[in-house]
Design a protein around this motif. Structure first.
Motif, mmCIF file in Angstrom:
data_model
loop_
_atom_site.group_PDB
_atom_site.id
_atom_site.type_symbol
_atom_site.label_atom_id
_atom_site.label_comp_id
_atom_site.label_asym_id
_atom_site.label_seq_id
_atom_site.Cartn_x
_atom_site.Cartn_y
_atom_site.Cartn_z
ATOM 1 N N ARG A 1 -7.951 2.870 5.683
ATOM 2 C CA ARG A 1 -8.491 1.748 6.446
ATOM 3 C C ARG A 1 -9.444 0.877 5.621
ATOM 4 N N THR A 2 -10.278 1.477 4.782
ATOM 5 C CA THR A 2 -11.203 0.681 3.962
ATOM 6 C C THR A 2 -10.465 -0.217 2.973
ATOM 7 N N PRO A 3 -9.485 0.315 2.194
ATOM 8 C CA PRO A 3 -8.704 -0.589 1.334
ATOM 9 C C PRO A 3 -7.909 -1.622 2.133
ATOM 10 N N LEU A 4 -7.424 -1.240 3.322
ATOM 11 C CA LEU A 4 -6.678 -2.189 4.149
ATOM 12 C C LEU A 4 -7.547 -3.390 4.506
ATOM 13 N N ARG A 5 -8.782 -3.152 4.838
ATOM 14 C CA ARG A 5 -9.689 -4.260 5.180
ATOM 15 C C ARG A 5 -9.942 -5.149 3.959
ATOM 16 N N GLU A 6 -9.969 -4.553 2.776
ATOM 17 C CA GLU A 6 -10.127 -5.353 1.560
ATOM 18 C C GLU A 6 -8.863 -6.179 1.303
ATOM 19 N N LEU A 7 -7.701 -5.589 1.585
ATOM 20 C CA LEU A 7 -6.439 -6.331 1.453
ATOM 21 C C LEU A 7 -6.422 -7.530 2.398
ATOM 22 N N MET A 8 -6.906 -7.334 3.613
ATOM 23 C CA MET A 8 -6.958 -8.430 4.580
ATOM 24 C C MET A 8 -7.896 -9.543 4.112
ATOM 25 N N MET B 1 4.618 -13.040 -1.307
ATOM 26 C CA MET B 1 5.145 -13.132 0.054
ATOM 27 C C MET B 1 6.419 -12.299 0.239
ATOM 28 N N ASN B 2 7.247 -12.243 -0.777
ATOM 29 C CA ASN B 2 8.553 -11.584 -0.642
ATOM 30 C C ASN B 2 8.525 -10.098 -0.975
ATOM 31 N N TYR B 3 7.486 -9.653 -1.698
ATOM 32 C CA TYR B 3 7.457 -8.243 -2.073
ATOM 33 C C TYR B 3 6.161 -7.538 -1.642
ATOM 34 N N TYR B 4 5.023 -8.037 -2.131
ATOM 35 C CA TYR B 4 3.779 -7.321 -1.887
ATOM 36 C C TYR B 4 3.459 -7.183 -0.390
ATOM 37 N N LEU B 5 3.509 -8.268 0.352
ATOM 38 C CA LEU B 5 3.149 -8.195 1.771
ATOM 39 C C LEU B 5 4.115 -7.325 2.578
ATOM 40 N N PRO B 6 5.425 -7.550 2.513
ATOM 41 C CA PRO B 6 6.321 -6.701 3.319
ATOM 42 C C PRO B 6 6.299 -5.234 2.905
ATOM 43 N N THR B 7 6.190 -4.960 1.604
ATOM 44 C CA THR B 7 6.154 -3.562 1.147
ATOM 45 C C THR B 7 4.879 -2.879 1.610
ATOM 46 N N THR B 8 3.752 -3.598 1.515
ATOM 47 C CA THR B 8 2.479 -3.040 1.975
ATOM 48 C C THR B 8 2.532 -2.746 3.470
ATOM 49 N N LEU B 9 3.064 -3.671 4.248
ATOM 50 C CA LEU B 9 3.168 -3.479 5.690
ATOM 51 C C LEU B 9 4.049 -2.270 6.013
ATOM 52 N N LYS B 10 5.165 -2.120 5.291
ATOM 53 C CA LYS B 10 6.062 -0.985 5.531
ATOM 54 C C LYS B 10 5.370 0.337 5.238
ATOM 55 N N LEU B 11 4.628 0.394 4.143
ATOM 56 C CA LEU B 11 3.898 1.623 3.797
ATOM 57 C C LEU B 11 2.877 1.977 4.876
ATOM 58 N N LEU B 12 2.153 0.982 5.358
ATOM 59 C CA LEU B 12 1.128 1.224 6.369
ATOM 60 C C LEU B 12 1.740 1.653 7.697
ATOM 61 N N GLU B 13 2.850 1.049 8.069
ATOM 62 C CA GLU B 13 3.530 1.445 9.309
ATOM 63 C C GLU B 13 4.037 2.886 9.212
ATOM 64 N N MET C 1 -1.807 4.952 -3.165
ATOM 65 C CA MET C 1 -1.324 3.613 -3.519
ATOM 66 C C MET C 1 -2.268 2.502 -3.062
ATOM 67 N N MET C 2 -3.208 2.810 -2.192
ATOM 68 C CA MET C 2 -4.022 1.753 -1.598
ATOM 69 C C MET C 2 -4.906 1.043 -2.618
ATOM 70 N N VAL C 3 -5.542 1.784 -3.494
ATOM 71 C CA VAL C 3 -6.417 1.149 -4.498
ATOM 72 C C VAL C 3 -5.612 0.296 -5.477
ATOM 73 N N PRO C 4 -4.461 0.776 -6.013
ATOM 74 C CA PRO C 4 -3.637 -0.107 -6.851
ATOM 75 C C PRO C 4 -3.171 -1.362 -6.118
ATOM 76 N N LEU C 5 -2.890 -1.254 -4.822
ATOM 77 C CA LEU C 5 -2.494 -2.431 -4.056
ATOM 78 C C LEU C 5 -3.643 -3.444 -3.977
ATOM 79 N N VAL C 6 -4.847 -2.944 -3.787
ATOM 80 C CA VAL C 6 -6.013 -3.843 -3.764
ATOM 81 C C VAL C 6 -6.137 -4.569 -5.102
#
Length: 378
Positions: free
Chosen positions: A264-271, A295-307, A332-337
Motif C-alpha cells: 500500500r505504501t509504494p502504491l500511494r507513491e505510484l499514484m 500507458m500501454n505497459y507500465y500502468l496495465p501491468t501494475t494494475l494487473k499485479l495489484l488486482e 516488485m513494488m519498489v522497482p515499479l516506483v
C-alpha cells in the motif's frame, strides 16, 4: 479477546481507583449537603409564604448549597460510572494489542453509540494511556507498534467517523437558574438583571463542565470520487487523460482494499508520481507520444499485479504458491516506483537540454567580455 498477544498484560490505570474513590466521596458529601440544604430551603420557603418571614440572604445561601450538593452528587455518580465502564472494558482488552470495536460490542452487549461514547471519553481522560481508535479498521489500538491485521471483506466498504453531540442541559440550566433567581430575589433594578445574568452564566458553566458534549462513532461508507470526463479540445490528450483517470480510480480502490503496507505504501507513491506525470502532459501535450510505453505497459501491468495481490490476500487458506506469488509482487513494488519516477524524470529531458544550452550561451557571452572565472559547471 486478542488478535496479537502482548509481551505482558496491559497495566491497569491508577486513575480508575482514584476516580472511584473521589466519586464515592462526592456522592456522600453531595447527598448529605443536598438533602439537608433542600429541607432548609423548603422550611425557609414556608416561612416566607405563610409567616412573611422574608430573609433573602439566608434563602439564597441555602439555595446555593442545594445546587452545590446536587452538582457534587451528580459529579460523583459520573466518576463512579467512568470507573465502572473502564473496569468492564479493561477486563476484555487487557491481553490485546488491537481490539475490534464490533467484537467489544458483542461481548459487552452495547450499541455502537454507547460503546464509542464510553471509549472516546475514557481515552480523552487518560484511562487508556496512549490508546486511540483506528477509524479505518474500526479497532481500539492499545499498542501502536503492532502491525495491524488485514482488513476483512466487510470492513473494506465502510469506516468510522467521529461525531460530536452537543448537550442541551447547559441551555436548560441557564433558564432554570434565571427563573429561580427571579422567584427568590428582586428583579426590577438594572443591576439585578446583571447579577441574575452572571449567576445564570456561572451555573451554565458548571453544568457544562459536569455534562460536556459527547463524542460518538458512526459508520459511513468510504467515498471514492468518480472521474469527471476531460475535455481539453485535444482529442488525443482527452483520451489519454480519461484513461489515466480510470487507472487512478482503480488504484484508489485497491488502496482501500489492500492492508499490507509493503504494497500500500509504494502504491500511494505510484499514484502520486502518476498524478504528476499526467499533470505535466496536460500542460505539455507535445509529450503525449513519449508516454506510450507508460500507458500501454507500465500502468496495465501494475494494475494487473495489484488486482492479483488483492485476490490472493483474500484467500483464507494461503498455501505455498499463494504466499510465493504475494512475496514476488511485494518485491516488485519498489522497482515499479523507480520506473515511474524515471518516466517522470524523462519528461523533463528536453527542458534540461534547453537549460544547458541557455547556460552555455550565457557562459560564452560572459567569457567574451573578458577573462572571468565561470560560476557555471556543465
Amino acid at each position: 479477546m486478542n488478535n496479537t498477544e502482548r509481551r505482558g498484560e496491559l497495566k491497569k490505570s491508577k486513575k480508575a481507583s482514584s476516580t472511584i474513590a473521589a466519586g464515592v466521596i462526592l456522592i456522600v458529601f453531595g447527598s448529605i449537603s443536598w438533602v439537608v440544604s433542600a429541607i432548609q430551603f423548603v422550611v425557609r420557603l414556608i416561612q416566607i409564604i405563610f409567616f412573611r418571614m422574608y430573609a433573602p440572604g439566608v434563602l439564597v445561601s441555602v439555595l446555593v448549597w442545594v445546587i452545590v450538593g446536587l452538582a457534587a452528587f451528580l459529579m460523583g455518580i459520573r466518576l463512579v460510572r467512568y470507573s465502572a465502564r473502564y473496569n468492564k472494558i479493561y477486563k476484555e482488552v487487557k491481553n490485546s494489542n488491537r481490539v475490534s470495536i464490533g467484537a467489544l460490542q458483542a461481548v459487552l452487549k452495547l450499541d455502537l453509540e454507547t460503546l464509542s461514547k464510553d471509549l472516546l471519553s475514557l481515552i480523552s481522560k487518560g484511562f487508556f494511556e496512549g490508546a486511540e481508535i483506528d477509524l479505518e479498521r474500526k479497532e481500539l489500538v492499545l499498542n501502536k507498534d503492532v502491525v495491524p491485521s488485514p482488513l476483512a471483506e466487510e470492513q473494506r466498504a465502510t469506516e468510522y467517523e467521529i461525531r460530536e453531540k452537543r448537550s442541551a442541559l447547559p441551555i436548560y440550566s441557564f433558564g432554570l437558574a434565571w427563573l429561580l433567581y427571579a422567584f427568590v430575589l428582586p428583579l426590577y433594578r438594572w443591576y439585578d438583571f446583571v447579577i441574575a445574568l452572571a449567576v445564570s452564566a456561572l451555573v451554565t458553566y458548571g453544568v457544562k463542565r459536569v455534562f460536556p458534549n459527547t463524542r460518538t462513532l458512526s459508520e459511513v461508507k468510504r467515498k471514492i470520487k468518480k472521474a469527471v470526463p476531460v475535455n481539453t479540445g485535444n482529442a488525443e490528450l482527452d483520451e489519454l487523460l480519461n484513461t489515466a483517470a480510470e487507472y487512478m480510480a482503480e488504484f484508489m480502490r485497491l488502496d482501500l482494499a489492500i492492508a499490507n503496507d509493503k504494497v500500500r505504501t509504494p502504491l500511494r507513491e505510484l499514484m502520486r508520481l502518476s498524478g504528476e506525470i499526467f499533470d505535466f502532459v496536460r500542460e505539455n501535450p507535445g509529450k503525449l507520444r513519449q508516454l506510450r510505453q507508460f500507458m500501454n505497459y507500465y500502468l496495465p501491468t501494475t494494475l494487473k499485479l495489484l488486482e492479483n495481490y488483492d485476490e490472493l490476500s483474500k484467500q483464507r487458506e494461503k498455501g505455498g504458491n499463494i504466499l510465493q506469488s504475494m512475496t514476488k509482487i511485494e518485491g516488485m513494488m519498489v522497482p515499479l516506483v523507480d520506473a515511474f519516477r524515471r518516466e517522470l524524470d524523462d519528461l523533463f529531458g528536453d527542458k534540461a537540454m534547453d537549460i544547458s544550452a541557455d547556460i552555455a550561451v550565457m557562459q560564452n557571452m560572459i567569457e567574451q567580455e573578458g577573462p572571468l572565472d565561470s560560476p557555471f559547471d556543465l
